[in-house]
Write a protein that holds these residues in place. Structure first.
Motif, PDB file in Angstrom:
ATOM      1  N   ASP A 216       0.790  -1.232   0.000  1.00  0.00           N
ATOM      2  CA  ASP A 216       0.000   0.000   0.000  1.00  0.00           C
ATOM      3  C   ASP A 216       0.821   1.280   0.000  1.00  0.00           C
ATOM      4  O   ASP A 216       0.245   2.370   0.030  1.00  0.00           O
ATOM      5  CB  ASP A 216      -0.939   0.017   1.222  1.00  0.00           C
ATOM      6  N   ASP A 217       2.139   1.172  -0.015  1.00  0.00           N
ATOM      7  CA  ASP A 217       2.982   2.360   0.043  1.00  0.00           C
ATOM      8  C   ASP A 217       3.891   2.432  -1.187  1.00  0.00           C
ATOM      9  O   ASP A 217       4.121   1.419  -1.863  1.00  0.00           O
ATOM     10  CB  ASP A 217       3.853   2.347   1.309  1.00  0.00           C
ATOM     11  N   PRO A 218       4.439   3.608  -1.483  1.00  0.00           N
ATOM     12  CA  PRO A 218       5.348   3.745  -2.626  1.00  0.00           C
ATOM     13  C   PRO A 218       6.611   2.908  -2.446  1.00  0.00           C
ATOM     14  O   PRO A 218       7.084   2.707  -1.320  1.00  0.00           O
ATOM     15  CB  PRO A 218       5.679   5.246  -2.634  1.00  0.00           C
ATOM     16  N   ASP A 219       7.157   2.431  -3.556  1.00  0.00           N
ATOM     17  CA  ASP A 219       8.418   1.701  -3.519  1.00  0.00           C
ATOM     18  C   ASP A 219       9.541   2.651  -3.082  1.00  0.00           C
ATOM     19  O   ASP A 219       9.450   3.872  -3.246  1.00  0.00           O
ATOM     20  CB  ASP A 219       8.760   1.149  -4.899  1.00  0.00           C
ATOM     21  N   VAL A 220      10.607   2.053  -2.536  1.00  0.00           N
ATOM     22  CA  VAL A 220      11.788   2.844  -2.181  1.00  0.00           C
ATOM     23  C   VAL A 220      13.040   2.101  -2.603  1.00  0.00           C
ATOM     24  O   VAL A 220      13.048   0.871  -2.719  1.00  0.00           O
ATOM     25  CB  VAL A 220      11.860   3.148  -0.666  1.00  0.00           C
ATOM     26  N   VAL A 221      14.101   2.861  -2.847  1.00  0.00           N
ATOM     27  CA  VAL A 221      15.424   2.310  -3.131  1.00  0.00           C
ATOM     28  C   VAL A 221      16.359   2.779  -2.027  1.00  0.00           C
ATOM     29  O   VAL A 221      16.305   3.940  -1.600  1.00  0.00           O
ATOM     30  CB  VAL A 221      15.946   2.774  -4.506  1.00  0.00           C
ATOM     31  N   TYR A 222      17.214   1.868  -1.576  1.00  0.00           N
ATOM     32  CA  TYR A 222      18.126   2.156  -0.469  1.00  0.00           C
ATOM     33  C   TYR A 222      19.558   1.913  -0.908  1.00  0.00           C
ATOM     34  O   TYR A 222      19.872   0.885  -1.519  1.00  0.00           O
ATOM     35  CB  TYR A 222      17.790   1.260   0.718  1.00  0.00           C
ATOM     36  N   THR A 223      20.426   2.861  -0.605  1.00  0.00           N
ATOM     37  CA  THR A 223      21.867   2.720  -0.852  1.00  0.00           C
ATOM     38  C   THR A 223      22.613   3.197   0.384  1.00  0.00           C
ATOM     39  O   THR A 223      22.059   3.899   1.238  1.00  0.00           O
ATOM     40  CB  THR A 223      22.315   3.544  -2.070  1.00  0.00           C
ATOM     41  N   HIS A 230      20.763   5.878   2.599  1.00  0.00           N
ATOM     42  CA  HIS A 230      19.855   6.825   1.966  1.00  0.00           C
ATOM     43  C   HIS A 230      18.699   6.076   1.315  1.00  0.00           C
ATOM     44  O   HIS A 230      18.901   5.109   0.583  1.00  0.00           O
ATOM     45  CB  HIS A 230      20.594   7.640   0.905  1.00  0.00           C
ATOM     46  N   MET A 231      17.481   6.511   1.587  1.00  0.00           N
ATOM     47  CA  MET A 231      16.290   5.961   0.950  1.00  0.00           C
ATOM     48  C   MET A 231      15.639   7.030   0.092  1.00  0.00           C
ATOM     49  O   MET A 231      15.638   8.204   0.452  1.00  0.00           O
ATOM     50  CB  MET A 231      15.282   5.470   1.995  1.00  0.00           C
ATOM     51  N   THR A 232      15.074   6.600  -1.026  1.00  0.00           N
ATOM     52  CA  THR A 232      14.358   7.535  -1.879  1.00  0.00           C
ATOM     53  C   THR A 232      13.198   6.835  -2.562  1.00  0.00           C
ATOM     54  O   THR A 232      13.279   5.637  -2.864  1.00  0.00           O
ATOM     55  CB  THR A 232      15.280   8.162  -2.941  1.00  0.00           C
ATOM     56  N   ALA A 233      12.136   7.588  -2.788  1.00  0.00           N
ATOM     57  CA  ALA A 233      10.987   7.105  -3.550  1.00  0.00           C
ATOM     58  C   ALA A 233      10.880   7.850  -4.877  1.00  0.00           C
ATOM     59  O   ALA A 233       9.842   7.794  -5.539  1.00  0.00           O
ATOM     60  CB  ALA A 233       9.703   7.275  -2.741  1.00  0.00           C
ATOM     61  N   ASP A 234      11.964   8.529  -5.259  1.00  0.00           N
ATOM     62  CA  ASP A 234      11.985   9.271  -6.515  1.00  0.00           C
ATOM     63  C   ASP A 234      11.730   8.323  -7.689  1.00  0.00           C
ATOM     64  O   ASP A 234      12.402   7.293  -7.826  1.00  0.00           O
ATOM     65  CB  ASP A 234      13.344   9.954  -6.679  1.00  0.00           C
ATOM     66  N   LEU A 235      10.781   8.652  -8.546  1.00  0.00           N
ATOM     67  CA  LEU A 235      10.366   7.749  -9.626  1.00  0.00           C
ATOM     68  C   LEU A 235      11.485   7.485 -10.622  1.00  0.00           C
ATOM     69  O   LEU A 235      11.644   6.354 -11.102  1.00  0.00           O
ATOM     70  CB  LEU A 235       9.136   8.324 -10.338  1.00  0.00           C
ATOM     71  N   THR A 237      14.694   7.485 -10.006  1.00  0.00           N
ATOM     72  CA  THR A 237      15.642   6.584  -9.346  1.00  0.00           C
ATOM     73  C   THR A 237      15.098   5.165  -9.296  1.00  0.00           C
ATOM     74  O   THR A 237      15.837   4.191  -9.521  1.00  0.00           O
ATOM     75  CB  THR A 237      15.946   7.077  -7.924  1.00  0.00           C
ATOM     76  N   LEU A 238      13.805   5.030  -9.014  1.00  0.00           N
ATOM     77  CA  LEU A 238      13.185   3.705  -8.971  1.00  0.00           C
ATOM     78  C   LEU A 238      13.266   3.019 -10.333  1.00  0.00           C
ATOM     79  O   LEU A 238      13.571   1.821 -10.420  1.00  0.00           O
ATOM     80  CB  LEU A 238      11.730   3.818  -8.528  1.00  0.00           C
ATOM     81  N   ARG A 239      13.000   3.758 -11.393  1.00  0.00           N
ATOM     82  CA  ARG A 239      13.066   3.180 -12.736  1.00  0.00           C
ATOM     83  C   ARG A 239      14.494   2.758 -13.075  1.00  0.00           C
ATOM     84  O   ARG A 239      14.724   1.677 -13.648  1.00  0.00           O
ATOM     85  CB  ARG A 239      12.537   4.175 -13.763  1.00  0.00           C
ATOM     86  N   ALA A 241      16.880   1.969 -10.961  1.00  0.00           N
ATOM     87  CA  ALA A 241      17.232   0.810 -10.138  1.00  0.00           C
ATOM     88  C   ALA A 241      16.607  -0.462 -10.696  1.00  0.00           C
ATOM     89  O   ALA A 241      17.247  -1.521 -10.730  1.00  0.00           O
ATOM     90  CB  ALA A 241      16.781   1.037  -8.694  1.00  0.00           C
ATOM     91  N   ALA A 242      15.344  -0.387 -11.134  1.00  0.00           N
ATOM     92  CA  ALA A 242      14.669  -1.562 -11.685  1.00  0.00           C
ATOM     93  C   ALA A 242      15.357  -2.034 -12.955  1.00  0.00           C
ATOM     94  O   ALA A 242      15.515  -3.248 -13.185  1.00  0.00           O
ATOM     95  CB  ALA A 242      13.202  -1.237 -11.966  1.00  0.00           C
ATOM     96  N   LEU A 243      15.778  -1.080 -13.795  1.00  0.00           N
ATOM     97  CA  LEU A 243      16.475  -1.437 -15.033  1.00  0.00           C
ATOM     98  C   LEU A 243      17.811  -2.102 -14.729  1.00  0.00           C
ATOM     99  O   LEU A 243      18.149  -3.137 -15.318  1.00  0.00           O
ATOM    100  CB  LEU A 243      16.689  -0.186 -15.887  1.00  0.00           C
ATOM    101  N   ARG A 244      18.547  -1.525 -13.809  1.00  0.00           N
ATOM    102  CA  ARG A 244      19.844  -2.109 -13.451  1.00  0.00           C
ATOM    103  C   ARG A 244      19.669  -3.501 -12.833  1.00  0.00           C
ATOM    104  O   ARG A 244      20.457  -4.407 -13.103  1.00  0.00           O
ATOM    105  CB  ARG A 244      20.591  -1.184 -12.478  1.00  0.00           C
ATOM    106  N   TYR A 245      18.640  -3.654 -12.009  1.00  0.00           N
ATOM    107  CA  TYR A 245      18.429  -4.960 -11.376  1.00  0.00           C
ATOM    108  C   TYR A 245      18.058  -6.008 -12.420  1.00  0.00           C
ATOM    109  O   TYR A 245      18.503  -7.165 -12.347  1.00  0.00           O
ATOM    110  CB  TYR A 245      17.346  -4.879 -10.300  1.00  0.00           C
ATOM    111  N   ALA A 246      17.267  -5.621 -13.397  1.00  0.00           N
ATOM    112  CA  ALA A 246      16.902  -6.550 -14.464  1.00  0.00           C
ATOM    113  C   ALA A 246      18.147  -7.007 -15.222  1.00  0.00           C
ATOM    114  O   ALA A 246      18.293  -8.192 -15.556  1.00  0.00           O
ATOM    115  CB  ALA A 246      15.908  -5.894 -15.413  1.00  0.00           C
ATOM    116  N   HIS A 247      19.066  -6.080 -15.482  1.00  0.00           N
ATOM    117  CA  HIS A 247      20.317  -6.441 -16.165  1.00  0.00           C
ATOM    118  C   HIS A 247      21.169  -7.359 -15.291  1.00  0.00           C
ATOM    119  O   HIS A 247      21.805  -8.303 -15.795  1.00  0.00           O
ATOM    120  CB  HIS A 247      21.094  -5.180 -16.542  1.00  0.00           C
ATOM    121  N   LEU A 248      21.193  -7.089 -13.999  1.00  0.00           N
ATOM    122  CA  LEU A 248      21.952  -7.951 -13.083  1.00  0.00           C
ATOM    123  C   LEU A 248      21.377  -9.365 -13.076  1.00  0.00           C
ATOM    124  O   LEU A 248      22.126 -10.360 -13.103  1.00  0.00           O
ATOM    125  CB  LEU A 248      21.930  -7.370 -11.671  1.00  0.00           C
ATOM    126  N   GLN A 249      20.060  -9.474 -13.010  1.00  0.00           N
ATOM    127  CA  GLN A 249      19.432 -10.791 -13.034  1.00  0.00           C
ATOM    128  C   GLN A 249      19.752 -11.548 -14.312  1.00  0.00           C
ATOM    129  O   GLN A 249      19.981 -12.759 -14.298  1.00  0.00           O
ATOM    130  CB  GLN A 249      17.913 -10.652 -12.869  1.00  0.00           C
TER     131      GLN A 249
END
Length: 282
Positions: A216-223, A230-235, A237-239, A241-249
């Motif tokens: 029920d809450d916005p996603d966050v990225v933590y570094t 540092h945590m952020t819900a900046d859209l 940054t989220l995009r 991070a998701a792209l980089r994670y997909a490449h890592l997978q």
């Protein structure tokens, strides 16, 4: 000695725990030594916890609830107490982590905290030369309880091969840690992939990061940097991070092949032969 009457129960979860322990102990008509005898510890330890000089453990809290018939009050409270022992900059992430429905993380240097054994966690945390090492270890292990609750989060971990091969603590500690990682093969809520050295340059050479998703809450990225997180819900940054994670997978080994590599590293680098050799040198 701190006068317990001067303690402010609202100052911290530890102060509140101590003040409630004293109040309920006295209400039960028990001295510190008497209660200590019932819960299998010294009266001195009871006094130290009542004066917020010592952090209670979960086991102690469970025995306390049974002795004082408090309906699980201290067992519920101790989680908050232990979390309060985490570095102040890390506590917000730990609170969000506990609420997440899905956790994805890439770790470039070490095993993710939720998957660490006690020995490995102690060796890692000791590198920071903390004043309260045991309290930090207990707090890290407390974080891991989210994996055993009725509805645990889905946890997807990508470990750099370096995290498997870098010796932390002793060979025995590393062997136990890698065996612990292998134990998650039977857990449907935890998936571990290894990013092999053979992958070469990859999408997160800059370092580790974690993403948390909620119902029920916005996603966050933590570094993390050298001294804080540092945590952020900046859209944007989220995009990213998701792209980089997909490449890592895509670059990482499959879950099955990752388990094979973990097992191979465990046997080749942290097996009995290595341990015997090191004892012989000593």
């Amino acid at each position: 000695m701190v006068n317990i009457r001067s303690l402010d129960p609202s100052a911290s979860p530890l102060d509140y725990y101590g003040s409630e322990l004293r109040r309920l102990r006295e209400a039960a008509g028990l001295g510190q030594s008497q209660l200590g005898g019932i819960v299998f510890c010294t009266g001195s330890l009871i006094g130290q916890i009542e004066t917020a000089k010592k952090v209670p453990t979960r086991d102690f809290s469970e025995r306390l609830d049974a002795a004082l018939m408090t309906g699980g009050f201290f067992t519920r409270l101790v989680g908050l107490v232990l979390r309060s022992q985490l570095p102040s900059w890390f506590q917000p992430f730990a609170e969000m982590e506990a609420k997440a429905a899905y956790i994805s993380t890439y770790q470039s240097q070490m095993v993710y905290g939720l998957l660490q054994t006690e020995g490995y966690a102690r060796a890692v945390l000791a590198t920071g030369l903390p004043d309260k090492l045991e309290e930090l270890v207990a707090a890290r292990l407390e974080r891991q309880r989210i994996l055993t609750r009725d509805r645990p989060p889905m946890v997807w971990v990508i470990l750099d091969e370096a995290a498997l091969r870098r010796p932390i603590g002793s060979p025995q500690i590393m062997r136990a840690q890698l065996a612990h990682l292998l134990s998650f093969r039977e857990e449907r809520w935890v998936r571990i992939q290894v990013l092999p050295f053979a992958a070469g340059e990859h999408a997160s050479l800059i370092g580790s990061f974690s993403a948390l998703r909620f119902d029920d809450d916005p996603d966050v990225v933590y570094t993390e940097d050298l001294i804080s997180g540092h945590m952020t819900a900046d859209l944007d940054t989220l995009r990213e991070a998701a792209l980089r994670y997909a490449h890592l997978q895509a670059s990482a080994l499959s879950v099955e092949d990752s388990a094979e590599l973990i097992m191979r590293v465990m046997e080749e680098h942290y097996g009995d032969r290595i341990e015997h050799d090191q004892r012989g040198v000593a």
